[in-house]
Design an enzyme around this catalytic site. Structure first.
Site, PDB file in Angstrom:
ATOM      1  N   ASN A 104       0.817  -1.210   0.000  1.00  0.00           N
ATOM      2  CA  ASN A 104       0.000   0.000   0.000  1.00  0.00           C
ATOM      3  C   ASN A 104       0.851   1.261   0.000  1.00  0.00           C
ATOM      4  O   ASN A 104       1.927   1.306   0.586  1.00  0.00           O
ATOM      5  CB  ASN A 104      -0.927   0.006   1.226  1.00  0.00           C
ATOM      6  CG  ASN A 104      -1.920  -1.131   1.167  1.00  0.00           C
ATOM      7  OD1 ASN A 104      -2.071  -1.764   0.122  1.00  0.00           O
ATOM      8  ND2 ASN A 104      -2.582  -1.424   2.267  1.00  0.00           N
ATOM      9  N   HIS A 121       5.689  -0.630  -2.792  1.00  0.00           N
ATOM     10  CA  HIS A 121       5.232   0.157  -3.940  1.00  0.00           C
ATOM     11  C   HIS A 121       5.317   1.665  -3.696  1.00  0.00           C
ATOM     12  O   HIS A 121       4.613   2.444  -4.349  1.00  0.00           O
ATOM     13  CB  HIS A 121       3.799  -0.246  -4.321  1.00  0.00           C
ATOM     14  CG  HIS A 121       3.728  -1.626  -4.914  1.00  0.00           C
ATOM     15  ND1 HIS A 121       2.561  -2.351  -5.018  1.00  0.00           N
ATOM     16  CD2 HIS A 121       4.702  -2.416  -5.435  1.00  0.00           C
ATOM     17  CE1 HIS A 121       2.816  -3.530  -5.586  1.00  0.00           C
ATOM     18  NE2 HIS A 121       4.106  -3.594  -5.833  1.00  0.00           N
ATOM     19  N   ASN A 227      -8.938 -12.801   3.800  1.00  0.00           N
ATOM     20  CA  ASN A 227      -9.497 -12.172   2.607  1.00  0.00           C
ATOM     21  C   ASN A 227     -10.923 -12.692   2.431  1.00  0.00           C
ATOM     22  O   ASN A 227     -11.152 -13.890   2.556  1.00  0.00           O
ATOM     23  CB  ASN A 227      -8.645 -12.543   1.364  1.00  0.00           C
ATOM     24  CG  ASN A 227      -8.901 -11.623   0.183  1.00  0.00           C
ATOM     25  OD1 ASN A 227     -10.038 -11.358  -0.181  1.00  0.00           O
ATOM     26  ND2 ASN A 227      -7.827 -11.135  -0.412  1.00  0.00           N
ATOM     27  N   ALA A 245     -10.704  -7.819   7.061  1.00  0.00           N
ATOM     28  CA  ALA A 245      -9.549  -7.667   7.953  1.00  0.00           C
ATOM     29  C   ALA A 245      -9.921  -6.955   9.251  1.00  0.00           C
ATOM     30  O   ALA A 245      -9.417  -7.305  10.320  1.00  0.00           O
ATOM     31  CB  ALA A 245      -8.459  -6.889   7.219  1.00  0.00           C
TER      32      ALA A 245
HETATM   33  P1  OAD Z   1      -6.356  -5.517  -5.104  1.00  0.00           P
HETATM   34  O1  OAD Z   1      -7.419  -4.493  -5.304  1.00  0.00           O
HETATM   35  O2  OAD Z   1      -5.822  -6.214  -6.280  1.00  0.00           O
HETATM   36  O3  OAD Z   1      -6.898  -6.620  -4.108  1.00  0.00           O
HETATM   37  C1  OAD Z   1      -7.548  -6.260  -2.918  1.00  0.00           C
HETATM   38  C2  OAD Z   1      -7.899  -7.532  -2.177  1.00  0.00           C
HETATM   39  O4  OAD Z   1      -8.474  -7.148  -0.933  1.00  0.00           O
HETATM   40  C3  OAD Z   1      -8.918  -8.426  -2.885  1.00  0.00           C
HETATM   41  O5  OAD Z   1      -8.447  -9.767  -2.903  1.00  0.00           O
HETATM   42  C4  OAD Z   1     -10.177  -8.293  -2.025  1.00  0.00           C
HETATM   43  O6  OAD Z   1     -10.939  -9.490  -1.974  1.00  0.00           O
HETATM   44  C5  OAD Z   1      -9.582  -7.982  -0.669  1.00  0.00           C
HETATM   45  N1  OAD Z   1     -10.440  -7.225   0.241  1.00  0.00           N
HETATM   46  C6  OAD Z   1     -11.420  -6.338  -0.060  1.00  0.00           C
HETATM   47  N2  OAD Z   1     -11.977  -5.841   1.060  1.00  0.00           N
HETATM   48  C7  OAD Z   1     -11.317  -6.439   2.107  1.00  0.00           C
HETATM   49  C8  OAD Z   1     -11.418  -6.345   3.513  1.00  0.00           C
HETATM   50  N3  OAD Z   1     -12.304  -5.520   4.103  1.00  0.00           N
HETATM   51  N4  OAD Z   1     -10.590  -7.108   4.271  1.00  0.00           N
HETATM   52  C9  OAD Z   1      -9.693  -7.947   3.676  1.00  0.00           C
HETATM   53  N5  OAD Z   1      -9.563  -8.065   2.364  1.00  0.00           N
HETATM   54  C10 OAD Z   1     -10.362  -7.321   1.574  1.00  0.00           C
HETATM   55  O7  OAD Z   1      -5.196  -4.799  -4.251  1.00  0.00           O
HETATM   56  P2  OAD Z   1      -3.687  -5.275  -4.037  1.00  0.00           P
HETATM   57  O8  OAD Z   1      -3.584  -6.745  -3.977  1.00  0.00           O
HETATM   58  O9  OAD Z   1      -3.145  -4.470  -2.922  1.00  0.00           O
HETATM   59  O10 OAD Z   1       0.145  -1.369  -7.287  1.00  0.00           O
HETATM   60  O11 OAD Z   1      -3.038  -4.774  -5.401  1.00  0.00           O
HETATM   61  C11 OAD Z   1      -1.667  -4.942  -5.616  1.00  0.00           C
HETATM   62  C12 OAD Z   1      -1.115  -3.752  -6.382  1.00  0.00           C
HETATM   63  O12 OAD Z   1      -1.880  -3.546  -7.576  1.00  0.00           O
HETATM   64  C13 OAD Z   1      -1.228  -2.436  -5.644  1.00  0.00           C
HETATM   65  O13 OAD Z   1      -0.159  -2.211  -4.732  1.00  0.00           O
HETATM   66  C14 OAD Z   1      -1.188  -1.437  -6.766  1.00  0.00           C
HETATM   67  C15 OAD Z   1      -2.108  -2.122  -7.759  1.00  0.00           C
HETATM   68  O14 OAD Z   1      -1.878  -1.799  -9.089  1.00  0.00           O
HETATM   69  C16 OAD Z   1       0.784  -0.196  -7.322  1.00  0.00           C
HETATM   70  O15 OAD Z   1       0.303   0.835  -6.913  1.00  0.00           O
HETATM   71  C17 OAD Z   1       2.158  -0.282  -7.885  1.00  0.00           C
END
Ligand code: OAD
Length: 263
Positions: A104, A121, A227, A245
């Site tokens: 994040n 990131h 998740n 979470a």
């Molecule tokens: P994503 O948006 O790809 O994934 C978010 C995850 O959080 C999903 O698997 C959801 O199911 C889960 N989620 C949603 N609400 C939740 C909650 N209340 N509690 C727990 N989990 C929940 O985000 P990231 O995996 O962080 O890159 O994405 C990775 C990278 O892609 C980011 O760092 C960003 C983006 O492009 C850069 O900025 C370089």
């Protein structure tokens, strides 16, 4: 969360000596910060990453890109850490050998009390000069009044570096860019040395960050995933806690040390 928090997960946390907590956008979802890939609400469902999150996009239209990041920075500034962030800070206090590794770009872990979170990131709060990554950017911050109203399409010219007058860019890692080397090395080392890795709120599809839980699993650590949705990490996780979470983490922390203290 479906049913009761598995007791085994709390036992593993209570017994762990080296914990890595690997987080993604889902940890901040309940603070009101949008994720990237959730249907309808995710940023990449609403915005074109190629126009906003690449070096080419910044060179083509710096005002659009800077304005969009100012909008995101303002949203994060107005958000508060949620009970999930606070539970992670508690884990760091209870298990001194623990490391938070986050994808994040917000500062909610820090504001919850986590020390030395590794930001793979980058950060919305560390803009830098495009001319030389090595020299720290000195510039006049966008006045609050202006930043207070940014919206998705608001164009804001980026400031210029006070020492070399090149443009200042957001301090985040864009698509196609390398991760900060020191952060990636520290994250890989922590993952390889931990006995438990908690992966929280990430879709685990963006590499190389998504390797971190897999490195831990290959090195013999137990992986627990938090998740509400399935992810590619379901297979490497010994326990999948399907829930938000902000609910699951405080329950896990309470159970972990209640059990330890009982023994
Ligand atoms: P994503 O948006 O790809 O994934 C978010 C995850 O959080 C999903 O698997 C959801 O199911 C889960 N989620 C949603 N609400 C939740 C909650 N209340 N509690 C727990 N989990 C929940 O985000 P990231 O995996 O962080 O890159 O994405 C990775 C990278 O892609 C980011 O760092 C960003 C983006 O492009 C850069 O900025 C370089």
């Amino acid at each position: 969360m479906d049913g009761v928090l598995p007791r085994r997960a709390a036992q593993l946390l209570g017994d762990a000596r080296r914990v890595v907590i690997f987080t993604g956008a889902g940890i901040s979802a309940e603070s009101g910060v949008p994720t990237f890939r959730d249907d309808l609400t995710g940023l990449w469902a609403r915005f074109d990453a190629q126009r906003l999150a690449t070096a080419e996009a910044f060179h083509a239209d710096p005002d659009l890109v800077w304005g969009w990041y100012e909008w995101r920075r303002t949203r994060v500034s107005r958000a508060e850490p949620n009970p999930g962030h606070l539970a992670i800070a508690t884990i760091q206090t209870r298990v001194p050998g623990s490391t938070v590794v986050t994808q994040n770009v917000d500062d909610l872990h820090e504001r919850a009390g986590t020390r030395a979170a590794i930001h793979l990131h980058g950060s919305l709060f560390a803009p830098r000069c495009i001319a030389a990554a090595a020299h720290p950017a000195t510039f006049e911050d966008t006045p609050d009044g202006e930043a207070a109203q940014p919206h998705e399409g608001r164009r804001i010219p980026p400031p210029r570096c006070a020492s070399c007058s090149a443009l200042i860019r957001p301090g985040v890692v864009w698509f196609g860019e390398a991760l900060p080397e020191a952060a990636l090395t520290a994250a890989v080392e922590a993952a390889a040395a931990c006995d438990l890795l908690l992966t929280v709120g990430t879709s685990a599809v963006v590499y190389p960050a998504a390797e971190i839980p897999r490195i831990a699993a290959r090195s013999g650590a137990t992986v627990i995933q938090i998740n509400p949705q399935p992810t590619p990490l379901d297979q490497v996780s010994a326990i999948n806690l399907r829930g938000n979470a902000a609910q699951v983490l405080p329950a896990l922390v309470a159970d972990a040390w209640e059990q330890t203290d009982e023994r």
